[in-house]
Design a protein around this motif. Structure first.
Motif, mmCIF file in Angstrom:
data_model
loop_
_atom_site.group_PDB
_atom_site.id
_atom_site.type_symbol
_atom_site.label_atom_id
_atom_site.label_comp_id
_atom_site.label_asym_id
_atom_site.label_seq_id
_atom_site.Cartn_x
_atom_site.Cartn_y
_atom_site.Cartn_z
ATOM 1 N N ALA A 203 0.815 -5.270 -6.361
ATOM 2 C CA ALA A 203 0.594 -6.364 -7.315
ATOM 3 C C ALA A 203 1.911 -6.970 -7.782
ATOM 4 C CB ALA A 203 -0.211 -5.862 -8.509
ATOM 5 N N ASP A 204 2.946 -6.160 -7.875
ATOM 6 C CA ASP A 204 4.261 -6.659 -8.296
ATOM 7 C C ASP A 204 5.145 -7.028 -7.113
ATOM 8 O OD1 ASP A 204 4.798 -7.203 -10.939
ATOM 9 O OD2 ASP A 204 4.964 -5.096 -11.510
ATOM 10 N N ARG A 205 4.554 -7.131 -5.926
ATOM 11 C CA ARG A 205 5.234 -7.589 -4.711
ATOM 12 C C ARG A 205 6.410 -6.692 -4.304
ATOM 13 N NH1 ARG A 205 6.322 -13.833 -5.808
ATOM 14 N NH2 ARG A 205 6.806 -13.012 -7.874
ATOM 15 N N LEU A 206 6.328 -5.416 -4.652
ATOM 16 C CA LEU A 206 7.325 -4.455 -4.190
ATOM 17 C C LEU A 206 6.977 -3.967 -2.791
ATOM 18 C CD1 LEU A 206 7.709 -2.385 -7.485
ATOM 19 C CD2 LEU A 206 8.979 -4.410 -6.772
ATOM 20 N N ILE A 207 5.714 -4.040 -2.461
ATOM 21 C CA ILE A 207 5.235 -3.760 -1.105
ATOM 22 C C ILE A 207 4.177 -4.800 -0.762
ATOM 23 C CG2 ILE A 207 5.682 -1.275 -1.279
ATOM 24 C CD1 ILE A 207 2.694 -0.839 -1.762
ATOM 25 N N LYS A 208 3.872 -4.934 0.511
ATOM 26 C CA LYS A 208 2.781 -5.816 0.907
ATOM 27 C C LYS A 208 2.122 -5.245 2.157
ATOM 28 C CE LYS A 208 5.765 -9.064 3.445
ATOM 29 N NZ LYS A 208 6.214 -10.471 3.540
ATOM 30 N N LYS A 209 0.888 -5.634 2.383
ATOM 31 C CA LYS A 209 0.123 -5.115 3.511
ATOM 32 C C LYS A 209 0.790 -5.489 4.833
ATOM 33 C CE LYS A 209 -3.553 -2.898 2.006
ATOM 34 N NZ LYS A 209 -3.772 -1.477 2.408
ATOM 35 N N GLY A 210 0.941 -4.493 5.707
ATOM 36 C CA GLY A 210 1.498 -4.726 7.023
ATOM 37 C C GLY A 210 0.398 -4.737 8.065
ATOM 38 N N ASN A 211 0.757 -4.429 9.282
ATOM 39 C CA ASN A 211 -0.235 -4.373 10.360
ATOM 40 C C ASN A 211 -1.091 -3.122 10.238
ATOM 41 O OD1 ASN A 211 0.755 -6.719 11.436
ATOM 42 N ND2 ASN A 211 2.187 -5.679 12.807
ATOM 43 N N LYS A 212 -2.375 -3.278 10.517
ATOM 44 C CA LYS A 212 -3.321 -2.160 10.506
ATOM 45 C C LYS A 212 -3.258 -1.419 9.176
ATOM 46 C CE LYS A 212 -3.355 -1.708 15.517
ATOM 47 N NZ LYS A 212 -3.174 -0.835 16.689
ATOM 48 N N ASN A 213 -3.012 -0.120 9.190
ATOM 49 C CA ASN A 213 -3.032 0.668 7.959
ATOM 50 C C ASN A 213 -1.631 0.967 7.439
ATOM 51 O OD1 ASN A 213 -5.889 0.913 7.919
ATOM 52 N ND2 ASN A 213 -5.753 2.504 9.498
ATOM 53 N N SER A 214 -0.709 0.051 7.662
ATOM 54 C CA SER A 214 0.678 0.290 7.238
ATOM 55 C C SER A 214 1.069 -0.672 6.125
ATOM 56 C CB SER A 214 1.624 0.123 8.429
ATOM 57 O OG SER A 214 1.656 -1.227 8.852
ATOM 58 N N TRP A 215 2.269 -0.423 5.586
ATOM 59 C CA TRP A 215 2.832 -1.265 4.535
ATOM 60 C C TRP A 215 4.195 -1.801 4.970
ATOM 61 C CZ3 TRP A 215 0.024 -2.441 0.282
ATOM 62 C CH2 TRP A 215 -1.027 -1.574 -0.089
ATOM 63 N N ASP A 216 4.556 -2.936 4.409
ATOM 64 C CA ASP A 216 5.938 -3.411 4.457
ATOM 65 C C ASP A 216 6.508 -3.250 3.055
ATOM 66 O OD1 ASP A 216 5.433 -4.191 7.036
ATOM 67 O OD2 ASP A 216 5.312 -6.338 6.589
ATOM 68 N N ILE A 217 7.675 -2.633 2.944
ATOM 69 C CA ILE A 217 8.378 -2.587 1.660
ATOM 70 C C ILE A 217 9.243 -3.839 1.591
ATOM 71 C CG2 ILE A 217 10.033 -1.345 0.219
ATOM 72 C CD1 ILE A 217 9.139 1.240 1.513
ATOM 73 N N THR A 218 9.057 -4.650 0.566
ATOM 74 C CA THR A 218 9.769 -5.913 0.468
ATOM 75 C C THR A 218 11.227 -5.688 0.054
ATOM 76 O OG1 THR A 218 9.217 -6.236 -1.863
ATOM 77 C CG2 THR A 218 7.648 -7.085 -0.223
ATOM 78 N N ASN A 219 12.029 -6.728 0.260
ATOM 79 C CA ASN A 219 13.414 -6.670 -0.206
ATOM 80 C C ASN A 219 13.472 -6.429 -1.706
ATOM 81 O OD1 ASN A 219 14.701 -7.110 2.278
ATOM 82 N ND2 ASN A 219 14.483 -9.325 2.105
ATOM 83 N N LEU A 220 12.546 -7.034 -2.450
ATOM 84 C CA LEU A 220 12.498 -6.831 -3.899
ATOM 85 C C LEU A 220 12.284 -5.365 -4.233
ATOM 86 C CD1 LEU A 220 12.382 -8.069 -6.772
ATOM 87 C CD2 LEU A 220 9.906 -8.295 -6.455
ATOM 88 N N GLY A 221 11.308 -4.734 -3.574
ATOM 89 C CA GLY A 221 11.046 -3.319 -3.833
ATOM 90 C C GLY A 221 12.224 -2.443 -3.472
ATOM 91 N N ALA A 222 12.848 -2.721 -2.316
ATOM 92 C CA ALA A 222 13.963 -1.891 -1.860
ATOM 93 C C ALA A 222 15.172 -2.024 -2.756
ATOM 94 C CB ALA A 222 14.326 -2.267 -0.419
ATOM 95 N N VAL A 223 15.548 -3.262 -3.084
ATOM 96 C CA VAL A 223 16.799 -3.464 -3.817
ATOM 97 C C VAL A 223 16.680 -3.000 -5.270
ATOM 98 C CG1 VAL A 223 16.534 -5.817 -4.754
ATOM 99 C CG2 VAL A 223 18.736 -5.078 -3.828
ATOM 100 N N LEU A 224 15.454 -2.933 -5.796
ATOM 101 C CA LEU A 224 15.277 -2.466 -7.173
ATOM 102 C C LEU A 224 15.003 -0.968 -7.272
ATOM 103 C CD1 LEU A 224 13.151 -5.235 -8.950
ATOM 104 C CD2 LEU A 224 15.496 -4.567 -9.468
#
Length: 484
Positions: A203-224
């Protein structure tokens, strides 16, 4: 050793029925110029089509997608005496965080070149931008409509929402991000269960849905919130805050302390500020009744300036991050990227940020003041502790703020006196008042019987075009900034 995520990536690429604008298969064609042009073309095409990454894959038969393996070894391949990755990095502008990945698949060697989508501007190879059209790689400048489309996409690009790392599992997200700090700093109760935690992070855009059952960790989530920035690759690792303390007044002096930040900004912020404060010498400040010892620089000013450098840096500049340097007489804080407004108007103009999501979350977690009030407080702290006004500098590709230690009026240079006069007038007009001779005397520590010294400073600031009389017909009405 093959990374499991790289094997997953290769499986996903092999499911593509045909080469696309973001994917190309090769067997053993490793011509450096070809690779450079493809990097430019695929990166630009990916941004044009709202795709985060594009790929070149060696060891795959083009027509059949049969895995045949490759002898290509990018890390040892030389071009004019230089290894291929370095050769490419020097010829791609702006620099992009491409990465070669080697995968052992069905006992065969496969090499994947992962190319991020263009961010700040079109990617050029040897000063020329390319684009992908079908299986061709023409110059982008020959196709004006595609060039304009790319420019339009670049204007809406948001670095914070791009993936820092892709195709990670639920457990990986919780291993990579300090989610407990996220809930603590945002004032939320830590929910029970992994699913609820991930929902909040999403919800806070630190991660977002990736392909299939995976996640992408966003730059915002990583850098914070990264436990360790290096887990997200060199592009994120180099955004870490660097701190250097010197025993003298210049960079030729001995380095007494050095700290290379390995945690996300939110995770490491309090520790960094405490570390800096612990190294500061003390200065005696005379209050209304007592002589008190205070750190050489006020903590609130340090917090605001460090947070400002984190928030306003240009994230598209690769290989650079915030730098804090402590000298005997000053603190210098630099960040990549020129300021979005002229240096002497940073205090009064409405704030602008390149990284709105980062700025909003940093303020929500109370690491800095509400929007627009931070630099006011830095200047106010400088006045309270009778420091020269901070110096704001804009270089070709960076912004630097210098916070000076206490100096008497006699010790200040003319430039420091005039700058302090100007920002004193700014603070006064922002509070609905006017700067006068007696207020400037108090600001600069000038005794009332020496008020003529303040008058000289005011006259020089007027001559420099920084301030003007509030009412030319009434000299005692005071002074205001020239833009007021």
């Amino acid at each position: 050793m093959t990374n499991a995520r790289d094997t997953t990536l290769l499986n996903e690429l092999l499911l593509q029925h045909d080469e696309t604008f973001w994917l190309e298969f090769k067997q053993n064609n490793t011509d450096p110029a070809m690779i450079g042009k493809r990097c430019s073309a695929l990166s630009n095409a990916a941004r044009s089509r709202d795709t985060d990454y594009s790929y070149l894959v060696w060891g795959i038969e083009d027509e059949t997608k049969k895995i045949v393996g490759t002898t290509f070894q990018p890390e040892t391949k030389k071009v004019g005496g230089m290894v291929l990755p370095m050769w490419l990095a020097q010829r791609l502008k702006p620099s992009i965080a491409f990465e070669f990945k080697t995968v052992t698949y069905e006992d065969k060697r496969v090499v994947i070149l992962e190319i991020p989508a263009a961010s700040g501007s079109p990617v050029l190879f040897e000063e020329t931008p390319y684009i992908r059209i079908g299986s061709a790689t023409p110059k982008l400048t020959d196709y004006s409509e595609r060039y304009q489309l790319l420019l339009n996409k670049l204007r809406t690009y948001q670095w914070e929402n791009e993936p820092a790392i892709s195709r990670v599992s639920d457990d990986d997200v919780l291993d990579f991000l300090d989610y407990a700090s996220y809930f603590r700093y945002t004032g939320q109760r830590l929910p029970e269960g992994r699913t609820a935690i991930l929902e909040h992070l999403n919800a806070d855009r630190l991660i977002k849905k990736g392909n299939k059952n995976s996640w992408d960790i966003t730059n915002l989530g990583a850098v914070l919130f990264a436990y360790q920035l290096s887990k997200f690759g060199s592009a994120i690792e180099r955004k870490g805050v660097r701190f250097v303390a010197y025993k003298g007044k210049n960079r030729a002096a001995t380095v007494s302390h050095r700290l290379d930040g390995q945690k996300g900004y939110a995770v490491g912020f309090e520790g960094l500020v405490s570390f800096i404060n612990g190294l500061l010498p003390t200065n005696e400040h005379i209050g209304e009744a007592l002589r008190e010892s205070h750190p050489l620089f006020p903590e609130l000013a340090i917090r605001e300036l460090v947070a400002n450098a984190l928030i306003h840096q240009d994230m598209s500049i690769r290989g650079a991050g915030p730098l804090i340097e402590l000298f005997e007489d000053r603190l210098e804080i630099s960040n990549p990227g020129v300021p979005l407004m002229q240096a002497d108007r940073m205090v009064d103009l409405p704030p602008r940020s390149r990284n709105e999501a980062l700025a909003a979350l940093m303020r929500r977690m109370k690491f800095c003041e509400e929007q627009g009030s931070g630099l006011d407080k830095v200047l106010t702290q400088a006045e309270i502790f009778q420091l020269p006004a901070p110096l704001f500098l804009a270089a070709e590709d960076s912004t630097r703020v210098i916070l000076y230690g206490p100096r008497s009026f006699a010790e200040m240079t003319d430039e420091e006196r005039i700058r302090s006069c100007y920002f004193h007038a700014v603070l006064k007009v922002l509070s609905g008042e006017k700067m006068k001779n007696n207020t400037l005397c108090a600001r600069l520590g000038i005794q009332p019987q020496n008020a003529a010294q303040a008058s000289k400073v005011i006259n020089k600031a007027v001559s420099a075009g920084l301030i003007k009389p509030a009412d030319p017909e009434r000299p005692r009405a005071g002074y205001i900034p020239s833009w007021a």
